[in-house]
Motif scaffolding. Structure first.
Motif, PDB file in Angstrom:
ATOM      1  N   PHE A  78       0.794  -1.224   0.000  1.00 29.39           N
ATOM      2  CA  PHE A  78       0.000   0.000   0.000  1.00 29.39           C
ATOM      3  C   PHE A  78       0.827   1.275   0.000  1.00 29.39           C
ATOM      4  N   VAL A  79       1.960   1.267   0.669  1.00 25.40           N
ATOM      5  CA  VAL A  79       2.676   2.520   0.904  1.00 25.40           C
ATOM      6  C   VAL A  79       4.053   2.498   0.253  1.00 25.40           C
ATOM      7  N   SER A  80       4.608   3.681   0.081  1.00 26.23           N
ATOM      8  CA  SER A  80       5.950   3.792  -0.480  1.00 26.23           C
ATOM      9  C   SER A  80       6.989   3.253   0.494  1.00 26.23           C
ATOM     10  N   ARG A  81       8.196   3.013  -0.024  1.00 27.07           N
ATOM     11  CA  ARG A  81       9.284   2.550   0.846  1.00 27.07           C
ATOM     12  C   ARG A  81       9.562   3.558   1.943  1.00 27.07           C
ATOM     13  N   GLN A  82       9.458   4.840   1.611  1.00 26.05           N
ATOM     14  CA  GLN A  82       9.738   5.867   2.611  1.00 26.05           C
ATOM     15  C   GLN A  82       8.713   5.837   3.749  1.00 26.05           C
ATOM     16  N   VAL A  83       7.437   5.689   3.397  1.00 24.00           N
ATOM     17  CA  VAL A  83       6.401   5.637   4.430  1.00 24.00           C
ATOM     18  C   VAL A  83       6.522   4.342   5.234  1.00 24.00           C
ATOM     19  N   LEU A  84       6.789   3.234   4.560  1.00 27.94           N
ATOM     20  CA  LEU A  84       6.981   1.962   5.253  1.00 27.94           C
ATOM     21  C   LEU A  84       8.123   2.072   6.252  1.00 27.94           C
ATOM     22  N   THR A  85       9.217   2.675   5.826  1.00 25.26           N
ATOM     23  CA  THR A  85      10.374   2.826   6.705  1.00 25.26           C
ATOM     24  C   THR A  85      10.044   3.729   7.896  1.00 25.26           C
ATOM     25  N   GLU A  86       9.315   4.804   7.639  1.00 29.90           N
ATOM     26  CA  GLU A  86       8.907   5.702   8.725  1.00 29.90           C
ATOM     27  C   GLU A  86       8.070   4.955   9.760  1.00 29.90           C
ATOM     28  N   LEU A  87       7.083   4.212   9.290  1.00 31.24           N
ATOM     29  CA  LEU A  87       6.198   3.501  10.214  1.00 31.24           C
ATOM     30  C   LEU A  87       6.968   2.497  11.061  1.00 31.24           C
ATOM     31  N   CYS A  88       7.929   1.811  10.436  1.00 35.41           N
ATOM     32  CA  CYS A  88       8.653   0.760  11.147  1.00 35.41           C
ATOM     33  C   CYS A  88       9.775   1.298  12.027  1.00 35.41           C
ATOM     34  N   LEU A  89      10.440   2.364  11.591  1.00 37.94           N
ATOM     35  CA  LEU A  89      11.560   2.901  12.380  1.00 37.94           C
ATOM     36  C   LEU A  89      11.106   3.784  13.530  1.00 37.94           C
ATOM     37  N   THR A  90       9.968   4.444  13.407  1.00 40.84           N
ATOM     38  CA  THR A  90       9.485   5.297  14.496  1.00 40.84           C
ATOM     39  C   THR A  90       8.545   4.545  15.435  1.00 40.84           C
ATOM     40  N   GLY A  91       7.790   3.583  14.913  1.00 38.48           N
ATOM     41  CA  GLY A  91       6.800   2.890  15.725  1.00 38.48           C
ATOM     42  C   GLY A  91       5.678   3.789  16.190  1.00 38.48           C
ATOM     43  N   GLU A  92       5.541   4.949  15.560  1.00 41.36           N
ATOM     44  CA  GLU A  92       4.528   5.906  16.002  1.00 41.36           C
ATOM     45  C   GLU A  92       3.121   5.409  15.680  1.00 41.36           C
ATOM     46  N   ARG A  93       2.175   5.856  16.467  1.00 41.33           N
ATOM     47  CA  ARG A  93       0.784   5.484  16.251  1.00 41.33           C
ATOM     48  C   ARG A  93       0.220   6.192  15.019  1.00 41.33           C
ATOM     49  N   VAL A  94      -0.554   5.441  14.260  1.00 42.46           N
ATOM     50  CA  VAL A  94      -1.231   5.969  13.078  1.00 42.46           C
ATOM     51  C   VAL A  94      -2.727   5.760  13.293  1.00 42.46           C
ATOM     52  N   SER A  95      -3.504   6.807  13.103  1.00 48.49           N
ATOM     53  CA  SER A  95      -4.944   6.691  13.324  1.00 48.49           C
ATOM     54  C   SER A  95      -5.613   5.895  12.211  1.00 48.49           C
ATOM     55  N   GLY A  96      -6.826   5.453  12.502  1.00 50.22           N
ATOM     56  CA  GLY A  96      -7.602   4.798  11.457  1.00 50.22           C
ATOM     57  C   GLY A  96      -7.790   5.703  10.256  1.00 50.22           C
ATOM     58  N   GLU A  97      -7.953   6.999  10.506  1.00 55.86           N
ATOM     59  CA  GLU A  97      -8.131   7.949   9.406  1.00 55.86           C
ATOM     60  C   GLU A  97      -6.897   8.006   8.509  1.00 55.86           C
ATOM     61  N   ARG A  98      -5.694   8.038   9.123  1.00 53.21           N
ATOM     62  CA  ARG A  98      -4.493   8.096   8.282  1.00 53.21           C
ATOM     63  C   ARG A  98      -4.284   6.785   7.532  1.00 53.21           C
ATOM     64  N   LEU A  99      -4.546   5.658   8.185  1.00 53.81           N
ATOM     65  CA  LEU A  99      -4.357   4.381   7.509  1.00 53.81           C
ATOM     66  C   LEU A  99      -5.355   4.225   6.362  1.00 53.81           C
ATOM     67  N   HIS A 100      -6.532   4.804   6.530  1.00 51.81           N
ATOM     68  CA  HIS A 100      -7.502   4.815   5.433  1.00 51.81           C
ATOM     69  C   HIS A 100      -6.959   5.619   4.263  1.00 51.81           C
ATOM     70  N   ALA A 101      -6.362   6.774   4.560  1.00 51.68           N
ATOM     71  CA  ALA A 101      -5.790   7.606   3.504  1.00 51.68           C
ATOM     72  C   ALA A 101      -4.629   6.902   2.807  1.00 51.68           C
ATOM     73  N   LEU A 102      -3.877   6.088   3.541  1.00 51.60           N
ATOM     74  CA  LEU A 102      -2.749   5.363   2.960  1.00 51.60           C
ATOM     75  C   LEU A 102      -3.190   4.150   2.140  1.00 51.60           C
ATOM     76  N   GLY A 103      -4.409   3.670   2.359  1.00 51.91           N
ATOM     77  CA  GLY A 103      -4.914   2.597   1.517  1.00 51.91           C
ATOM     78  C   GLY A 103      -5.398   1.328   2.178  1.00 51.91           C
ATOM     79  N   PRO A 104      -4.801   0.862   3.285  1.00 53.78           N
ATOM     80  CA  PRO A 104      -5.180  -0.445   3.810  1.00 53.78           C
ATOM     81  C   PRO A 104      -6.589  -0.552   4.383  1.00 53.78           C
ATOM     82  N   VAL A 105      -7.175   0.554   4.833  1.00 49.45           N
ATOM     83  CA  VAL A 105      -8.497   0.502   5.466  1.00 49.45           C
ATOM     84  C   VAL A 105      -9.581   0.678   4.401  1.00 49.45           C
ATOM     85  N   ASN A 106     -10.499  -0.298   4.332  1.00 52.35           N
ATOM     86  CA  ASN A 106     -11.588  -0.224   3.360  1.00 52.35           C
ATOM     87  C   ASN A 106     -12.691   0.732   3.779  1.00 52.35           C
TER      88      ASN A 106
END
Length: 270
Positions: free
Chosen positions: A157-185
């Motif tokens: 769903f996401v670019s390498r840069q976004v994937l790396t950000e999510l995995c290296l920071t471990g920061e919380r992502v809201s349902g709204e942001r994950l919807h915008a990124l693609g995985p949430v139907n």
């Protein structure tokens, strides 16, 4: 008779929809070997039950799944590498069971989905999340690396840069942001994710079992197959489907301007 509080998984039916709920609310539904076994068995039974048309996976107590149980993970330091690998394969086998289930599986996420909880949600065919749900690929916070297919699923769903950000920071992502990124139907208001997932699941449960199972297989293969491989798989499924009882009913219903009824065609799977 077993106490419901002691069951790692609570099951109930909503018509043709099977609802499976992670039942470890005291630990925000952290994963356990008992849960792996119970969910895998429930998915296997659903596969062979013609009365189940779709499955919803959710969690008790306002959270989906907090990932691995840290108290158990600490103890794995004492194990050998092969022993630690064997423990990990329990999770990976569960992810495969969710992915390979021929029935549609929908995750309904409220509250926290962290670590392997993210992997479990993304392994499902579709994802319904509350706007304020909190997703976190949190492994880095405790010096660990992702498992359960988290990086593979997110990379779809996401670019390498976004994937790396999510995995290296471990920061919380809201349902709204994950919807915008693609995985949430589907996005739901807080407290309504399960109801939204049930509405979607009931729609799918009325569909043709064999055709939907083959569509799932096509969707899974589409990311790895070449065009020629995908065309071949589509051709094999289509020529079979054209002579199936499901397509006979579906096309007749369309021409007769009536809803298709696939319920009489469902047979136990081998």
């Amino acid at each position: 008779m077993s106490n419901v509080q002691d069951m790692p998984l609570i099951t109930r039916r909503e018509g043709a929809v099977l609802v499976l709920s992670n039942n470890n609310p005291a630990a925000r539904n952290a994963l356990s070997p008992a849960f792996y076994l119970a969910l895998t068995e429930a998915l296997h039974n659903a596969k062979n039950d013609p009365t189940v048309g779709a499955i919803v996976l959710t969690g008790e107590g306002g959270h989906f799944c907090a990932g691995g149980d840290l108290r158990q993970l600490v103890k794995r330091r004492e194990l050998s590498v092969p022993e630690r690998r064997e423990k990990l394969e329990g999770l990976h086998d569960l992810i495969r069971a969710v992915r390979d289930c021929p029935k549609p599986v929908i995750a309904a996420v409220e509250g926290a989905a962290a670590g392997a909880g993210v992997s479990l949600a993304l392994a499902c065919d579709m994802l319904v999340a509350a706007r304020n749900a909190a997703f976190s690929v949190a492994y880095v916070k405790i010096g660990l690396t992702p498992d359960g297919g988290a990086t593979a699923f997110l990379a779809q769903f996401v670019s390498r840069q976004v994937l790396t950000e999510l995995c290296l920071t471990g920061e919380r992502v809201s349902g709204e942001r994950l919807h915008a990124l693609g995985p949430v139907n589907r996005l739901a208001e807080p407290g309504e994710a399960l109801n939204e997932a049930l509405t979607l699941a009931k729609q799918l449960a009325a569909g043709p079992d064999e055709a939907m199972a083959n569509i799932k297989a096509l969707c899974h293969g589409a990311y790895d197959n070449t065009l020629e491989q995908q065309l071949e798989q589509e051709a094999q499924f289509m020529v079979h489907a054209q002579a199936s009882e499901e397509s006979r009913e579906g096309m007749a219903a369309f021409l007769e301007k009536r809803p298709a009824d696939y319920t009489q065609l469902r047979q136990p799977r081998g």
